[in-house]
Design a protein around this motif. Structure first.
Motif, mmCIF file in Angstrom:
data_model
loop_
_atom_site.group_PDB
_atom_site.id
_atom_site.type_symbol
_atom_site.label_atom_id
_atom_site.label_comp_id
_atom_site.label_asym_id
_atom_site.label_seq_id
_atom_site.Cartn_x
_atom_site.Cartn_y
_atom_site.Cartn_z
ATOM 1 N N LEU A 1 0.814 -1.206 0.000
ATOM 2 C CA LEU A 1 0.000 0.000 0.000
ATOM 3 C C LEU A 1 0.847 1.256 0.000
ATOM 4 C CD1 LEU A 1 -2.768 -1.052 2.581
ATOM 5 C CD2 LEU A 1 -2.884 -1.094 0.083
ATOM 6 N N ASP A 2 2.153 1.108 0.211
ATOM 7 C CA ASP A 2 3.050 2.254 0.196
ATOM 8 C C ASP A 2 3.240 2.759 -1.228
ATOM 9 O OD1 ASP A 2 3.662 2.278 2.987
ATOM 10 O OD2 ASP A 2 4.935 0.521 2.655
ATOM 11 N N PRO A 3 3.623 4.041 -1.377
ATOM 12 C CA PRO A 3 3.938 4.544 -2.724
ATOM 13 C C PRO A 3 4.979 3.656 -3.393
ATOM 14 C CG PRO A 3 3.879 6.341 -1.129
ATOM 15 C CD PRO A 3 3.769 5.064 -0.346
ATOM 16 N N GLY A 4 4.844 3.481 -4.721
ATOM 17 C CA GLY A 4 5.703 2.556 -5.449
ATOM 18 C C GLY A 4 7.182 2.829 -5.289
ATOM 19 N N GLU A 5 7.587 4.098 -5.359
ATOM 20 C CA GLU A 5 9.013 4.417 -5.258
ATOM 21 C C GLU A 5 9.562 4.053 -3.885
ATOM 22 O OE1 GLU A 5 10.195 8.281 -6.500
ATOM 23 O OE2 GLU A 5 8.971 8.249 -8.315
ATOM 24 N N TYR A 6 8.749 4.251 -2.850
ATOM 25 C CA TYR A 6 9.193 3.875 -1.501
ATOM 26 C C TYR A 6 9.335 2.361 -1.392
ATOM 27 C CZ TYR A 6 9.149 3.050 3.513
ATOM 28 O OH TYR A 6 9.469 2.611 4.776
ATOM 29 N N TYR A 7 8.334 1.646 -1.919
ATOM 30 C CA TYR A 7 8.355 0.179 -1.848
ATOM 31 C C TYR A 7 9.581 -0.388 -2.562
ATOM 32 C CZ TYR A 7 7.154 -4.583 -3.297
ATOM 33 O OH TYR A 7 7.189 -5.930 -3.561
ATOM 34 N N TYR A 8 9.804 0.015 -3.792
ATOM 35 C CA TYR A 8 10.936 -0.526 -4.546
ATOM 36 C C TYR A 8 12.276 -0.044 -3.993
ATOM 37 C CZ TYR A 8 7.794 -2.408 -8.075
ATOM 38 O OH TYR A 8 6.828 -3.139 -8.721
ATOM 39 N N GLY A 9 12.278 1.153 -3.398
ATOM 40 C CA GLY A 9 13.530 1.702 -2.877
ATOM 41 C C GLY A 9 14.039 1.019 -1.622
ATOM 42 N N ILE A 10 13.236 0.118 -1.050
ATOM 43 C CA ILE A 10 13.674 -0.603 0.160
ATOM 44 C C ILE A 10 14.908 -1.444 -0.137
ATOM 45 C CG2 ILE A 10 13.030 -2.420 1.794
ATOM 46 C CD1 ILE A 10 10.144 -1.410 1.573
ATOM 47 N N HIS A 11 14.970 -2.042 -1.331
ATOM 48 C CA HIS A 11 16.058 -2.957 -1.674
ATOM 49 C C HIS A 11 16.784 -2.503 -2.936
ATOM 50 C CE1 HIS A 11 14.875 -5.723 1.419
ATOM 51 N NE2 HIS A 11 13.696 -5.953 0.879
ATOM 52 N N ASP A 12 18.094 -2.668 -2.915
ATOM 53 C CA ASP A 12 18.930 -2.388 -4.073
ATOM 54 C C ASP A 12 19.122 -3.683 -4.877
ATOM 55 O OD1 ASP A 12 20.479 -0.929 -5.785
ATOM 56 O OD2 ASP A 12 22.182 -0.713 -4.423
ATOM 57 N N ASN A 13 19.604 -3.536 -6.100
ATOM 58 C CA ASN A 13 19.894 -4.706 -6.948
ATOM 59 C C ASN A 13 18.674 -5.625 -7.035
ATOM 60 O OD1 ASN A 13 22.589 -3.783 -7.207
ATOM 61 N ND2 ASN A 13 23.102 -4.763 -5.260
#
Length: 334
Positions: free
Chosen positions: A224-236
């Motif tokens: 439910l979090d904004p997409g950029e925040y969700y994907y930004g949790i993990h690198d690579n």
């Protein structure tokens, strides 16, 4: 000259990663080091190709035999190969085969006067008896034990209970525990090309240089979090998203860190704007016919069979050895 024969308690314990990492680590200490895996674990053993690719090893004589086919004549040939490398190098690292009986491995070690290093893969059921049993056929040739793949939440238990139990028994045999290596996400990763091949996927973006390593698989639309925040949790990361979700695809591309690839599911090609942005970010897009759930289920099996064949994994292995293994103690024992 010194010869180190590396054995483990089970397949997949991390022998190949350890051996290759040790070669790089010892070479950085101005040692002339060669590696060899003279006995394969079967017809599908790809370790020789990895040694050639990552270390530049001359593997033309590998393997001498498969583990199940080893005979007395093979043992003589193996010993001759190892001694030949030893005559030209300070240290030779020999990766043992799990399919080879310990009694035969002991003959090789006796023939070339090798010291033995035991690596054991950690899990909650691992006991000191299992670790010691892996080195038992080699008797006094064992100089040390390394426990590999210790999960973050079990490290305290391993250090407080398992390691002292191993150390108490090992010390009576002139050996010691040389390290406790934590589980590492990068070593469990897979390359973009491996993902594409496993999923029977098609690259629809411009061909990118290199073959990035994927450490995290992230499914679009699961937060439910904004997409950029969700994907930004993990690198690579690899973003697995339906091909008709440009909102999620753009979030993955613009999030902090690196998106190693986009996997567009459902057989739907992303819109031109997404393809353009992916090209600008040098992020390959893999088109697959399966839906998102089926794609993730298929990727689970790839995680189980991930190999060491990536330069970033070798680099990380060296870092872990430097940080968690007593390299100077190992050199002294050799």
């Amino acid at each position: 000259m010194s010869i180190l024969y590396v054995v483990s308690d089970r397949p997949g314990a991390g022998k190949t990663a350890l051996c290759m990492g040790l070669v790089r680590t010892l070479r950085a200490r101005s040692k002339s080091v060669a590696a060899i895996k003279p006995i394969s674990d079967g017809e599908d053993d790809i370790d020789a190709a990895m040694y050639a690719e990552l270390l530049g090893s001359d593997t033309r004589d590998w393997p001498v035999a498969n583990a199940e086919d080893v005979s007395g004549g093979n043992l003589d040939e193996i010993s001759a190969l190892i001694n030949g490398l030893a005559s030209e190098n300070d240290i030779v690292i020999v990766e043992g085969s799990n399919g080879l009986a310990g009694t035969l491995g002991r003959i090789v070690c006796d023939n070339v006067d090798a010291k033995v290093l035991v690596v054991a893969r950690y899990d909650a059921s691992l006991s000191h008896g299992v670790v010691l049993a892996a080195g038992a056929p080699y008797g006094g040739r064992v100089i040390g034990y390394i426990v590999n793949g210790v999960s973050q939440y079990m490290g305290t238990d391993a250090r407080a209970n398992l390691v002292p139990q191993i150390a108490a028994q090992a010390s009576m045999r002139g050996a010691r525990v040389l390290g406790l290596i934590p589980e590492d996400r990068r070593l469990l990763g897979m390359s973009v090309s491996q993902i594409a091949a496993h999923l029977d996927g098609e690259f629809i973006s411009e061909e990118m240089e290199g073959d990035a390593l994927v450490e995290y698989l992230m499914v679009g639309g699961m937060s439910l979090d904004p997409g950029e925040y969700y994907y930004g949790i993990h690198d690579n990361r690899a973003a697995i998203v339906r091909g008709d979700r440009p909102d999620l695809q753009m979030s993955a591309l613009s999030a902090p860190g690196s998106t190693a690839c986009l996997v567009a599911t459902g057989g739907i090609t992303p819109i031109e704007y997404v393809r353009y942005e992916a090209e600008q970010e040098e992020t390959p897009i893999i088109l697959v016919q399966s839906d998102t759930l089926d794609t993730m289920a298929r990727l689970d099996s790839l995680l189980d069979s991930s190999s060491f064949s990536h330069p970033d994994k070798l680099k990380r292995s060296v870092e872990l050895l430097e940080e968690h293994v007593d390299i100077e103690g190992l050199l002294h024992a050799l």
